[in-house]
Each structure stands twice: as structure tokens, then as C-alpha cells.
Scaffold this active site. Structure first.
Site, PDB file in Angstrom:
ATOM      1  N   HIS A 176     -36.993 -40.439  14.486  1.00 42.20           N
ATOM      2  CA  HIS A 176     -35.659 -40.902  14.911  1.00 42.20           C
ATOM      3  C   HIS A 176     -35.658 -42.356  15.384  1.00 42.20           C
ATOM      4  O   HIS A 176     -34.711 -42.809  16.009  1.00 42.20           O
ATOM      5  CB  HIS A 176     -35.071 -40.015  16.011  1.00 42.20           C
ATOM      6  N   ARG A 216     -24.625 -52.213  24.052  1.00 42.32           N
ATOM      7  CA  ARG A 216     -25.513 -53.363  24.260  1.00 42.32           C
ATOM      8  C   ARG A 216     -25.797 -54.000  22.909  1.00 42.32           C
ATOM      9  O   ARG A 216     -25.375 -53.493  21.875  1.00 42.32           O
ATOM     10  CB  ARG A 216     -26.837 -52.869  24.853  1.00 42.32           C
TER      11      ARG A 216
HETATM   12  P1  ADP Z   1     -30.862 -41.329  20.282  1.00 44.70           P
HETATM   13  O1  ADP Z   1     -29.881 -41.661  21.357  1.00 44.70           O
HETATM   14  O2  ADP Z   1     -32.068 -40.629  20.817  1.00 44.70           O
HETATM   15  O3  ADP Z   1     -31.172 -42.476  19.379  1.00 44.70           O
HETATM   16  P2  ADP Z   1     -28.957 -40.276  18.300  1.00 44.70           P
HETATM   17  O4  ADP Z   1     -27.913 -39.295  18.649  1.00 44.70           O
HETATM   18  O5  ADP Z   1     -28.540 -41.681  18.061  1.00 44.70           O
HETATM   19  O6  ADP Z   1     -30.125 -40.206  19.400  1.00 44.70           O
HETATM   20  O7  ADP Z   1     -29.730 -39.781  17.013  1.00 44.70           O
HETATM   21  C1  ADP Z   1     -30.871 -40.463  16.531  1.00 44.70           C
HETATM   22  C2  ADP Z   1     -31.231 -39.988  15.145  1.00 44.70           C
HETATM   23  O8  ADP Z   1     -31.411 -38.563  15.127  1.00 44.70           O
HETATM   24  C3  ADP Z   1     -30.182 -40.245  14.083  1.00 44.70           C
HETATM   25  O9  ADP Z   1     -30.261 -41.545  13.548  1.00 44.70           O
HETATM   26  C4  ADP Z   1     -30.554 -39.184  13.064  1.00 44.70           C
HETATM   27  O10 ADP Z   1     -31.704 -39.579  12.345  1.00 44.70           O
HETATM   28  C5  ADP Z   1     -30.943 -37.996  13.907  1.00 44.70           C
HETATM   29  N1  ADP Z   1     -29.779 -37.115  14.172  1.00 44.70           N
HETATM   30  C6  ADP Z   1     -28.970 -37.131  15.250  1.00 44.70           C
HETATM   31  N2  ADP Z   1     -27.963 -36.218  15.148  1.00 44.70           N
HETATM   32  C7  ADP Z   1     -28.145 -35.583  13.966  1.00 44.70           C
HETATM   33  C8  ADP Z   1     -27.429 -34.544  13.248  1.00 44.70           C
HETATM   34  N3  ADP Z   1     -26.340 -33.949  13.749  1.00 44.70           N
HETATM   35  N4  ADP Z   1     -27.919 -34.173  12.037  1.00 44.70           N
HETATM   36  C9  ADP Z   1     -29.016 -34.758  11.512  1.00 44.70           C
HETATM   37  N5  ADP Z   1     -29.724 -35.737  12.133  1.00 44.70           N
HETATM   38  C10 ADP Z   1     -29.308 -36.148  13.335  1.00 44.70           C
END
Ligand code: ADP
Length: 450
Positions: free
Chosen positions: A235, A291
Site C-alpha cells: 500500500h 498536505r
Molecule cells: P492509507 O491512509 O494507509 O494510505 P488508504 O485508504 O489511502 O490508506 O489506502 C491505501 C491503499 O490501500 C490504496 O491505494 C489501495 O491500494 C488499498 N485500498 C484501500 N482501500 C481499498 C479498497 N476498498 N479496495 C481495494 N484496495 C484498497
């Protein structure tokens, strides 16, 4: 305009802010831990203050030390960079209480977007499309299983306070639910002091598309298109590009307007990023970062803007220097994140840089705080540089990336550079045919690590 600003960060991003400030005729103050006395951001800033020992909790995260550094040096505003205190609403409050200016959004906006459940709820009300899932928090395994059935597996359980890829667990079926639910909750508690979780449908082949927005805090906002950050490991983004290879001009204009209107309605100030998963032509909001992002240079390249300059201007009460009509895309840009890590397992690899040579030439930007003889301390993030290339189109940007990576020399530590050389041999990378799971699969197949 400010006479002097303090940068509450280190590494390449601190340097990035020093550079913008200098071009604006603003003096800069670097803060540093004892482990960073010889760091480039300290050397390049006009002044520096040592704020504590190596541990970031006692230095870069120490609010009293940073406020004291402002008072000692007479800095009027604080740029937080990314990470550290950049999304800490309590910090923003303290900054304001001391009569200083935080270069970023209000404490309230940070608070709302920092809690993912509240953020999703707010965005939904502002007309932004979201991933289907639970209405708010989920309190028990039984409730979680009910939601799993309702939306269909797989689902992802997310800590509302999560970030940096932590506090997220996927459940492929009802049997996996209990473990995934309890783990996400425990990670939320351990890393963020909050065990509330929510559930979303897990999208199986999405791309990560994020929209850069910018607001003046007075109800005016623009968007600066999207970045595709689908190439991720655990991620975490490793390769980002703009514009997104899969996004049409019509889609960009539509989702961009939705995002700009949403942040305009809440009087958002400064730079922000609204992150989406994109699958089958649909956008699904996942979170908003209040940010500057690590990958902001690709947007700067294609729009020919300086986002840090703009942040400083707006924080000082000035108008944004562009309107939506001024923002036209020119060419294609790609960023790769160069970490001091050893492949195949990406183990952090701090140590002394025996030789450093940055690539150059047309369309090449290297944002890094490295220099010959520098010792990368073991206490912080392993990002040591960002190589950004800009070309007239995607093939030109890719060719330029290949050329620039070939010129880059970082000796003395292992880095992720070989990963990018290898990725540039891959048809899917060359055609832009990847989704958020592509890199994990590739790493398993090609490096045997993960
Ligand atoms: P963080 O705040 O930890 O970065 P995010 O909510 O932005 O978390 O999610 C980070 C990554 O996790 C996304 O870019 C994607 O790769 C994966 N991800 C998050 N939500 C989903 C979802 N509903 N289905 C599939 N992958 C997800």
C-alpha cells in the site's frame, strides 16, 4: 508576506521548502535532531536550530521544541512538509495559539479528514463518490460478518485513524473475517491510539488515482488533474505519474470539478489530495490528505506551477496565482521513489554514501538531500531521493526516466534503483496497463520477496 519561515521536517522535503522560500525572498529556518547536524537541509537553510535527540518523538515530533525554535529565531510561519506533524490538528492549534501561521489547512479540516469515517461521510455529503461499505464504524465481529454478506466478499477492514498503509486487513470470506477484523482493530489501537474500524468492499482490480486540489480558504478552489499511483508495495507508492494513462480528458474534467467544488464548499485552504480507487470507469473516494504529497512534483511538471510557493502565498493571505482556466496540461511526468533499501525484501539500508551523482539534462529533476560522504541515519524514513522526469508524452518520459536512472550514482548503500531498471523492461509498465496489485504480483514472481 512572511519574512521568515520554519520548516518542521527533514530530508528532501525540507530542502524543497527552503528552495521555494529562497526564490520568494523569504528566510528559512531548519530544525534538526542531533543525528541530522550534517544534513543538507541544515546546510541549505539560512538558519538552523537543534531541537533534540535522534528519536523523532523527541525532535521532529516535539511540539514544544518546534514552537521554541520559532520563538528563538523569529520565524512567523511553519511549513510542515509531509509526514511528522503535517496532519496533526493538535499541532496546528498550538501553532495558532502562539500567534504563528501554519502553512496548510485549518486544524478543523485536518481533524475531519484525519478520521477516515468522518472524511468519507463529509465527502459523501459533498457529492463525492465513495467505496460502498459500512455506514460509519463497525463495533463487533458479528456486525462485520453481516456487512460482509451484504456487500459480498472480499471486503477490507480499515482503522478510521489509519495511515501509511497500516491498520488495513482484507477478508476474502466469512471465515477470515474474525482475524482480519481483530487485527485491523489492534493495529489501529497500537499505531494510532484508536481502535475504531469500518468496512469497505475490496476492489480487486482498481487503479489508485488521486486528484490534486488547491483552495484559497475563501471559497475558491481549483483542481490540478490526477496522478496515477497504482504501482504500490504494501500500500506504499513507489512510482507515480501524471496524467494517468487510463484517464480521459472528460473524466478528468468531471472528477476534477467534483473535487474542486467539494473543497471550495468547505473553504479549504492550500494543497490537498483526494484519493480514489478507479475501476471500470468509476471513481471511489478512499481518503483525503490535507498536505503536500511526496509525489507533488509530477503535477508541478505538467502544469508548470510551484505548489509550495502557492501554499506559502495562500497562508500569507494572498490570492492563488492561477485560476482553473490557466491550468493546462503540458506533456507527461513520472516520479520514482528512491529508497535506501535492500532488495528483494526492501530492508532499510542506512549507511555512508561514498559517491553520489545526480542525473540532469532536459526534463530531469532530482529532489534529494544526499551528498558525497553523507551518512544516512537509521532513525527515519528510507526515502533518499525522488527522480522526476518530464517529457512531451508518456513514451518520451519513459525514455528519459531510463536515461536518467542510468546516470544516477548512489554508492555505499543499497537502493531501490535496480527495481526501476527492471520495471522499465516490463510491457505493462511501458503501456500503463497496471492496477494496484500488479507490483505485488510482479515482486513475488520476479524477486521472490514481498
Ligand atoms: P492509507 O491512509 O494507509 O494510505 P488508504 O485508504 O489511502 O490508506 O489506502 C491505501 C491503499 O490501500 C490504496 O491505494 C489501495 O491500494 C488499498 N485500498 C484501500 N482501500 C481499498 C479498497 N476498498 N479496495 C481495494 N484496495 C484498497
Amino acid at each position: 508576506m512572511f519574512n521568515k519561515i520554519l520548516i518542521a521536517n527533514r530530508g528532501e522535503i525540507a530542502l524543497r521548502v527552503v528552495r521555494a522560500a529562497r526564490e520568494m525572498g523569504i528566510a528559512s529556518v531548519a530544525v534538526h535532531s542531533t543525528a541530522d547536524s550534517d544534513a543538507m537541509h541544515v546546510r541549505m537553510a539560512d538558519e538552523s536550530v537543534c531541537i533534540g535527540p535522534p528519536s523523532s518523538t523527541q525532535s521532529y515530533l516535539s511540539v514544544p521544541a518546534i514552537i521554541a525554535a520559532c520563538e528563538v529565531t523569529g520565524a512567523e510561519a511553519i511549513h510542515p512538509g509531509y509526514g511528522f506533524l503535517s496532519e496533526n490538528a493538535g499541532f496546528v492549534q498550538v501553532v495558532e495559539d502562539h500567534g504563528l501561521t501554519f502553512i496548510g489547512p485549518t486544524a478543523e479540516h485536518i481533524r475531519v479528514m484525519g478520521d477516515k469515517i468522518t472524511a468519507k461521510d463529509t465527502m459523501k455529503k459533498l457529492g463525492v463518490p465513495c467505496v460502498p461499505g459500512s455506514e460509519g464504524g463497525v463495533a463487533s465481529v458479528e456486525e462485520a460478518k453481516k456487512i460482509g454478506e451484504e456487500f459480498g466478499y472480499p471486503v477490507i477492514i480499515k482503522a478510521t485513524a489509519g495511515g501509511g498503509g497500516r491498520g488495513m486487513k482484507v477478508a476474502q470470506n466469512a471465515e477470515e473475517m474474525e482475524k482480519a477484523f481483530l487485527t485491523a482493530r489492534a493495529e489501529g489501537k497500537a499505531n494510532f491510539g484508536n481502535d475504531e474500524v469500518y468496512i469497505e468492499k475490496y476492489l480487486t482490480t482498481p487503479r489508485h488515482i488521486e486528484i490534486q486540489v488547491f483552495g484559497d480558504g475563501k471559497g475558491r478552489a481549483v483542481h490540478l488533474g490526477e496522478r496515477d499511483c497504482s504501482l504500490q508495495r504494501r500500500h506504499q507508492k513507489v512510482f507515480e505519474e501524471a496524467p494517468g494513462p487510463s484517464i480521459s480528458a472528460e473524466e478528468r474534467a468531471a472528477i476534477g470539478k467534483t473535487c474542486a467544488d467539494a473543497v471550495a464548499r468547505i473553504n479549504y485552504t492550500g494543497a490537498g489530495t483526494i484519493e480514489f480507487l478507479y475501476e471500470n470507469g468509476e471513481f471511489y473516494f478512499i481518503e483525503m490528505n490535507t498536505r503536500l504529497q511526496v509525489e507533488h512534483p509530477v503535477t508541478e511538471a505538467i502544469f508548470d506551477v510551484d505548489l509550495v510557493r502557492e501554499q506559502i502565498r495562500v497562508a500569507a493571505g494572498m490570492e492563488m496565482s492561477f485560476q482553473q482556466e490557466d491550468l493546462q496540461i503540458n506533456g507527461h511526468a513520472i516520479e520514482v521513489r528512491i529508497n535506501a533499501e535492500k532488495l528483494p525484501n526492501f530492508a532499510p539500508c542506512p549507511g555512508r554514501i561514498t559517491q553520489y551523482h545526480a542525473p540532469g539534462g532536459l526534463g530531469v529533476r532530482m529532489d534529494s538531500a544526499l551528498y558525497d560522504g553523507y551518512s544516512i541515519p537509521p532513525y527515519y524514513d528510507s526515502l533518499i531521493g525522488k527522480l522526476i522526469v518530464h517529457g512531451r508524452d508518456r513514451p518520451e518520459a519513459l525514455a528519459r526516466l531510463n536515461r536518467a536512472l542510468g546516470e544516477l550514482i548512489v554508492d555505499g548503500v543499497d537502493t531501490t534503483v535496480p527495481l526501476f531498471h527492471a520495471l522499465l523492461q516490463e510491457e505493462d509498465v511501458l503501456t500503463g496497463g497496471y492496477n494496484i496489485h500488479w507490483l505485488e504480483h510482479w515482486l513475488e514472481t520476479n524477486l521472490g520477496g514481498s
